[in-house]
Scaffold this motif. Structure first.
Motif, PDB file in Angstrom:
ATOM      1  N   TYR A 131       0.880  -1.168   0.000  1.00 54.49           N
ATOM      2  CA  TYR A 131       0.000   0.000   0.000  1.00 54.49           C
ATOM      3  C   TYR A 131       0.920   1.221   0.000  1.00 54.49           C
ATOM      4  O   TYR A 131       1.961   1.218   0.672  1.00 54.49           O
ATOM      5  CB  TYR A 131      -0.855  -0.083   1.266  1.00 54.49           C
ATOM      6  N   ILE A 132       0.539   2.243  -0.714  1.00 57.87           N
ATOM      7  CA  ILE A 132       1.409   3.419  -0.880  1.00 57.87           C
ATOM      8  C   ILE A 132       1.772   4.079   0.462  1.00 57.87           C
ATOM      9  O   ILE A 132       2.777   4.775   0.562  1.00 57.87           O
ATOM     10  CB  ILE A 132       0.759   4.414  -1.869  1.00 57.87           C
ATOM     11  N   ASN A 133       0.964   3.809   1.503  1.00 54.58           N
ATOM     12  CA  ASN A 133       1.236   4.352   2.850  1.00 54.58           C
ATOM     13  C   ASN A 133       2.400   3.586   3.486  1.00 54.58           C
ATOM     14  O   ASN A 133       2.241   2.818   4.425  1.00 54.58           O
ATOM     15  CB  ASN A 133       0.013   4.214   3.760  1.00 54.58           C
ATOM     16  N   CYS A 134       3.607   3.774   2.933  1.00 60.06           N
ATOM     17  CA  CYS A 134       4.801   3.130   3.494  1.00 60.06           C
ATOM     18  C   CYS A 134       6.008   3.969   3.082  1.00 60.06           C
ATOM     19  O   CYS A 134       5.918   4.820   2.192  1.00 60.06           O
ATOM     20  CB  CYS A 134       4.924   1.689   2.971  1.00 60.06           C
ATOM     21  N   SER A 135       7.131   3.708   3.733  1.00 62.58           N
ATOM     22  CA  SER A 135       8.327   4.522   3.463  1.00 62.58           C
ATOM     23  C   SER A 135       8.953   4.172   2.115  1.00 62.58           C
ATOM     24  O   SER A 135       8.672   3.105   1.538  1.00 62.58           O
ATOM     25  CB  SER A 135       9.360   4.268   4.565  1.00 62.58           C
ATOM     26  N   ALA A 136       9.843   5.037   1.639  1.00 62.39           N
ATOM     27  CA  ALA A 136      10.568   4.771   0.390  1.00 62.39           C
ATOM     28  C   ALA A 136      11.374   3.480   0.519  1.00 62.39           C
ATOM     29  O   ALA A 136      11.481   2.698  -0.435  1.00 62.39           O
ATOM     30  CB  ALA A 136      11.492   5.939   0.063  1.00 62.39           C
ATOM     31  N   ALA A 137      11.935   3.227   1.720  1.00 59.17           N
ATOM     32  CA  ALA A 137      12.746   2.016   1.922  1.00 59.17           C
ATOM     33  C   ALA A 137      11.882   0.758   1.789  1.00 59.17           C
ATOM     34  O   ALA A 137      12.344  -0.266   1.273  1.00 59.17           O
ATOM     35  CB  ALA A 137      13.408   2.071   3.288  1.00 59.17           C
ATOM     36  N   VAL A 138      10.623   0.826   2.233  1.00 59.30           N
ATOM     37  CA  VAL A 138       9.710  -0.318   2.075  1.00 59.30           C
ATOM     38  C   VAL A 138       9.303  -0.451   0.602  1.00 59.30           C
ATOM     39  O   VAL A 138       9.254  -1.558   0.052  1.00 59.30           O
ATOM     40  CB  VAL A 138       8.477  -0.165   3.012  1.00 59.30           C
ATOM     41  N   LYS A 139       9.074   0.663  -0.052  1.00 58.62           N
ATOM     42  CA  LYS A 139       8.729   0.599  -1.482  1.00 58.62           C
ATOM     43  C   LYS A 139       9.880  -0.077  -2.250  1.00 58.62           C
ATOM     44  O   LYS A 139       9.644  -0.869  -3.166  1.00 58.62           O
ATOM     45  CB  LYS A 139       8.459   1.998  -2.041  1.00 58.62           C
ATOM     46  N   ALA A 140      11.115   0.258  -1.833  1.00 56.92           N
ATOM     47  CA  ALA A 140      12.278  -0.305  -2.524  1.00 56.92           C
ATOM     48  C   ALA A 140      12.342  -1.825  -2.387  1.00 56.92           C
ATOM     49  O   ALA A 140      12.987  -2.501  -3.188  1.00 56.92           O
ATOM     50  CB  ALA A 140      13.554   0.333  -1.973  1.00 56.92           C
ATOM     51  N   LEU A 141      11.658  -2.369  -1.378  1.00 57.60           N
ATOM     52  CA  LEU A 141      11.656  -3.832  -1.164  1.00 57.60           C
ATOM     53  C   LEU A 141      10.418  -4.487  -1.783  1.00 57.60           C
ATOM     54  O   LEU A 141      10.207  -5.690  -1.628  1.00 57.60           O
ATOM     55  CB  LEU A 141      11.665  -4.127   0.342  1.00 57.60           C
ATOM     56  N   SER A 142       9.578  -3.698  -2.435  1.00 64.35           N
ATOM     57  CA  SER A 142       8.280  -4.211  -2.899  1.00 64.35           C
ATOM     58  C   SER A 142       8.281  -4.484  -4.399  1.00 64.35           C
ATOM     59  O   SER A 142       9.098  -3.942  -5.140  1.00 64.35           O
ATOM     60  CB  SER A 142       7.191  -3.195  -2.562  1.00 64.35           C
ATOM     61  N   ASP A 143       7.317  -5.319  -4.818  1.00 63.08           N
ATOM     62  CA  ASP A 143       7.199  -5.632  -6.248  1.00 63.08           C
ATOM     63  C   ASP A 143       6.252  -4.674  -6.953  1.00 63.08           C
ATOM     64  O   ASP A 143       6.453  -4.321  -8.105  1.00 63.08           O
ATOM     65  CB  ASP A 143       6.705  -7.073  -6.403  1.00 63.08           C
ATOM     66  N   VAL A 144       5.191  -4.292  -6.258  1.00 66.06           N
ATOM     67  CA  VAL A 144       4.266  -3.323  -6.853  1.00 66.06           C
ATOM     68  C   VAL A 144       3.613  -2.542  -5.715  1.00 66.06           C
ATOM     69  O   VAL A 144       3.427  -3.063  -4.613  1.00 66.06           O
ATOM     70  CB  VAL A 144       3.225  -4.021  -7.774  1.00 66.06           C
ATOM     71  N   ILE A 145       3.268  -1.294  -6.015  1.00 66.72           N
ATOM     72  CA  ILE A 145       2.591  -0.428  -5.040  1.00 66.72           C
ATOM     73  C   ILE A 145       1.115  -0.388  -5.418  1.00 66.72           C
ATOM     74  O   ILE A 145       0.748  -0.593  -6.582  1.00 66.72           O
ATOM     75  CB  ILE A 145       3.189   1.006  -5.093  1.00 66.72           C
ATOM     76  N   CYS A 146       0.264  -0.138  -4.439  1.00 70.81           N
ATOM     77  CA  CYS A 146      -1.148   0.110  -4.749  1.00 70.81           C
ATOM     78  C   CYS A 146      -1.650   1.214  -3.834  1.00 70.81           C
ATOM     79  O   CYS A 146      -0.993   1.566  -2.849  1.00 70.81           O
ATOM     80  CB  CYS A 146      -1.978  -1.155  -4.571  1.00 70.81           C
ATOM     81  N   THR A 147      -2.801   1.756  -4.181  1.00 67.07           N
ATOM     82  CA  THR A 147      -3.482   2.715  -3.299  1.00 67.07           C
ATOM     83  C   THR A 147      -4.849   2.119  -3.004  1.00 67.07           C
ATOM     84  O   THR A 147      -5.219   1.077  -3.586  1.00 67.07           O
ATOM     85  CB  THR A 147      -3.668   4.087  -3.986  1.00 67.07           C
ATOM     86  N   SER A 148      -5.619   2.792  -2.166  1.00 65.84           N
ATOM     87  CA  SER A 148      -6.957   2.240  -1.904  1.00 65.84           C
ATOM     88  C   SER A 148      -7.816   2.331  -3.170  1.00 65.84           C
ATOM     89  O   SER A 148      -8.767   1.583  -3.322  1.00 65.84           O
ATOM     90  CB  SER A 148      -7.618   2.965  -0.735  1.00 65.84           C
ATOM     91  N   GLY A 149      -7.446   3.248  -4.081  1.00 61.14           N
ATOM     92  CA  GLY A 149      -8.227   3.425  -5.309  1.00 61.14           C
ATOM     93  C   GLY A 149      -7.971   2.352  -6.356  1.00 61.14           C
ATOM     94  O   GLY A 149      -8.791   2.171  -7.268  1.00 61.14           O
ATOM     95  N   ASN A 150      -6.852   1.630  -6.271  1.00 62.32           N
ATOM     96  CA  ASN A 150      -6.577   0.643  -7.330  1.00 62.32           C
ATOM     97  C   ASN A 150      -6.132  -0.718  -6.778  1.00 62.32           C
ATOM     98  O   ASN A 150      -5.711  -1.583  -7.553  1.00 62.32           O
ATOM     99  CB  ASN A 150      -5.510   1.189  -8.295  1.00 62.32           C
ATOM    100  N   ALA A 151      -6.224  -0.923  -5.463  1.00 59.52           N
ATOM    101  CA  ALA A 151      -5.662  -2.139  -4.847  1.00 59.52           C
ATOM    102  C   ALA A 151      -6.254  -3.423  -5.447  1.00 59.52           C
ATOM    103  O   ALA A 151      -5.521  -4.391  -5.697  1.00 59.52           O
ATOM    104  CB  ALA A 151      -5.885  -2.103  -3.334  1.00 59.52           C
TER     105      ALA A 151
END
Ligand code: 13P
Ligand code: SF4
Length: 328
Positions: A131-151
């Motif tokens: 979920y986009i509500n996370c730090s840049a460092a967590v995003k860097a460990l993720s495969d894809v981001i989502c928001t509540s609008g597109n999860a």
């Protein structure tokens, strides 16, 4: 039968009069914005006076697209830290300002990058949807981001043979699992503000407004989501309120949303979702931004968001994937 509320509900009645003229400080902000070639992006939870000076007011998804598309020299992000960070990740060459660097997010805090890295190390091959509500460092460990609008859309795109870990919001994750039929491992995080809404308090408000449908954010707990007529992102709440024939709507999310709704749909009545102790619910982080801090940020060109380039580049990959998957 639930007892009556022991406090007055928070109600925004239809707007009959023209909005008040802008104040001196709001005019000053607009002048500084022109001088600095800045764009002001404001989340739906910002106080109304900030929403009124913004170029774009929206949800996390809409504001991510606005951030990715802007040509402005300076992006002033009136929201919380992870939102401004996302704007910086997609705009490394632009100055990105946040009026108060302390404006964080309990959800983002609930998933430290080191803990996620440790989880991934012990579950090799897991596909991380963040979920986009996370730090840049967590995003860097993720495969894809989502928001509540597109999860829901994003999770449907994940290859069916992959095991998914959904971070950091267990409530949004539960809701997405139900919508998609996919099994998700859920990180045990939550939004401190949205979990305060209760079925009991909402039922009491419903007694006073029996004709009003309930629209709730997916960060609310399951029992609240189950009683809602619609569960959606803040931007989709505007669509719901516009299209629903009801004249009065109960809105179960942060109270700033009601101001956006009334500005866009001035002829309807909006009732704030209550908690057990309060007629409406503010996010303490979102409310750290003030007009004075917005003005000072443009004046001083600070505080600015900085991200180590190696993390920024890795965090950009899952955001780009989200923006692409979300379009189609
Ligand atoms: P939206 O993307 O739906 O606006 O949600 C952001 C948020 O922080 C909700 O608490
Ligand atoms: Fe984070 Fe909750 Fe505030 Fe949204 S409302 S920014 S999820 S703490």
């Amino acid at each position: 039968m639930p007892e009556a509320l022991d406090y007055e509900p928070f109600v925004l009645a239809p707007r009959r009069e023209e909005p008040a003229p802008l104040s001196l400080i709001q005019e000053e902000i607009l002048e500084l914005k022109r001088r600095r070639h800045a764009v002001i992006l404001a989340h739906n939870y910002q106080i109304e006076p900030i929403q009124r000076v913004a170029d774009h007011v929206g949800d996390s998804l809409g504001l991510s697209y606005q951030a990715a598309a802007t040509k402005a020299d300076v992006i002033l992000f009136c929201g919380v830290h992870f939102m401004a960070e996302t704007a910086k990740i997609v705009n490394p060459g632009r100055l990105v300002l946040l009026p108060d660097l302390e404006a964080g997010c309990s959800l983002a805090d609930s998933c430290p990058a080191e803990q996620l890295a440790a989880y991934k190390a012990s579950h090799p091959g897991v596909y991380v949807v963040a979920y986009i509500n996370c730090s840049a460092a967590v995003k860097a460990l993720s495969d894809v981001i989502c928001t509540s609008g597109n999860a829901v859309k994003i999770v449907r795109r994940v290859p069916p043979d992959r095991e998914i870990l959904f971070v950091p919001d267990r409530n949004l994750g539960q809701w997405v699992a139900k919508q998609t039929g996919r099994r998700l491992q859920l990180w045990p995080g939550s939004c401190y503000a949205h979990v305060l809404f209760t079925v009991e308090a909402i039922e009491k408000v419903r007694m006073q407004f029996p004709d009003a449908p309930v629209v709730a954010h997916p960060e609310c707990v399951e029992a609240v989501r189950d009683l809602a007529d619609e569960v959606c992102s803040t931007e989709l709440m505007v669509k719901f309120a516009r299209e629903h024939p009801a004249r009065r709507i109960i809105v179960v999310t942060e109270s700033g949303m009601l101001h956006r709704l009334r500005r866009e749909i001035p002829d309807k009545t909006f009732i704030a979702g209550p908690t057990d102790t309060c007629a409406c619910n503010d996010c303490r982080y979102m409310k750290m931004n003030t007009l004075e801090k917005v003005r000072d940020a443009l004046l001083n060109l600070a505080p600015a968001i900085e991200i180590p380039e190696e993390i920024r580049q890795r965090a950009f990959v899952p955001i780009k994937r989200m923006l692409e998957w979300s379009k189609v």
